[in-house]
Enzyme design. Sequence first.
Site, short mmCIF file in Angstrom:
data_model
loop_
_atom_site.label_atom_id
_atom_site.label_comp_id
_atom_site.label_asym_id
_atom_site.label_seq_id
_atom_site.Cartn_x
_atom_site.Cartn_y
_atom_site.Cartn_z
N ASP A 297 34.94 42.86 40.04
CA ASP A 297 33.69 42.13 39.83
C ASP A 297 32.53 42.82 40.55
O ASP A 297 32.63 43.16 41.73
CB ASP A 297 33.87 40.71 40.37
CG ASP A 297 32.75 39.76 40.01
OD1 ASP A 297 31.57 40.11 40.24
OD2 ASP A 297 33.04 38.66 39.50
N SER B 26 29.60 39.45 36.31
CA SER B 26 30.60 38.40 36.38
C SER B 26 30.43 37.39 35.23
O SER B 26 30.41 37.79 34.08
CB SER B 26 30.55 37.72 37.76
OG SER B 26 31.73 37.00 38.01
#
Length: 383
Positions: free
Chosen positions: A216, A57
Amino acid sequence: MTLSANHLPPDLCDIVGEYKRIALVFQGGGALGAYQAGVYEALAEAGCEPNWISGVSIGAINCAIIAGNAPQDRVPRLKAFWETITSQRIIPFNLEGDIFRQWRNQFSAARTIFQGQPGFFKPRFPSPLMLPTGAPGATSFYDTSPLHDTLLKLVDFDRINSGDKRFSVGAVNVRTGNFIYFDNSEHTIGPEHIMASGALPPGFPAVKIDGEHYWDGGVVSNTPLQFLLDQPDHPSALVFQVDLFSARGQLPRDMYDVSERQKDIGYSSRTRYTTDVFRRVQELRSKLYDALQRIPEQLRSEDDLALIEDYSSSGPVNICHLIYQEKTYERDTKDYEFSAASMRDHWQTGYEDTVKTLRRGDWLKKPDDSIGIVVHDIHRLSE
């Protein structure tokens, strides 16, 4: 911010040089990622340059900027990124005190929701809730095309793919639910791989790579530590693991605290569990090695010899665990509160925590081969 000689052990470079692998592991955490930039600035000034860098991320974005630039450009490019995405002014003056900071942070987070962040993401119009099923933009609230342009501006992907540093970012396949690491030893890394690692639903859209769509990596695992420890080779390693959510915290007192505590627990790294499993595996490998040594050489199979050679070339793992400790005025919006003041605070805190860790020369020394793995955390000294 510059480290003076008396900050650090005089033989720091020699201590770090004992390891074959120096790894930097960045967790996801949105706006808190400026803490990681501060960590890297202190490591760079101290000469602790990693040869493997991995993230998820926002950690993947920080990693790409570090790995995708020449050494002298890494900190300036990190600053350029963080100053760009926090450039919106909240109020034209500064207010001191926890109550005022809490109010300002809440306002900043609300502004992010409605306006997005420059160079990072922008709201979709019309809202995906108003679009028919399957329409473009129907599966996310924000458009991340500004991030694509920012990455191309700040990151040299040819440098990442040159293999100068091992580079890995984690994402999850939306269709299969399987976790994957895009690694420059196996993949040609581009901006889409970094964006996939940070495509947190339902805010951000899935990213299409080679016919598959990815979200993600934090949806499954918010830290690459396990990936690093699961590698088939086990050389001696010094790992700086930088987490943005703490598994430990206070008992909630209101619903805001409940929301924040749930987020902290959900996105924390489970470092102790990961290291305990690795330690048990290492202990079993050690016992297997001892057993194979008792077998006469003429009776050993090729697999036996391979296991002996693998164990003989392995080394201990030393993890310096840095965990962001939230301020009293921060709440459950802390990961999407992108004010410039908070960014500077996070950056400075990461820098200071790293200096404190590097001062502990005894922590940095390579453990005995019989130990397997050790973990150090400056924040547990006060417990």
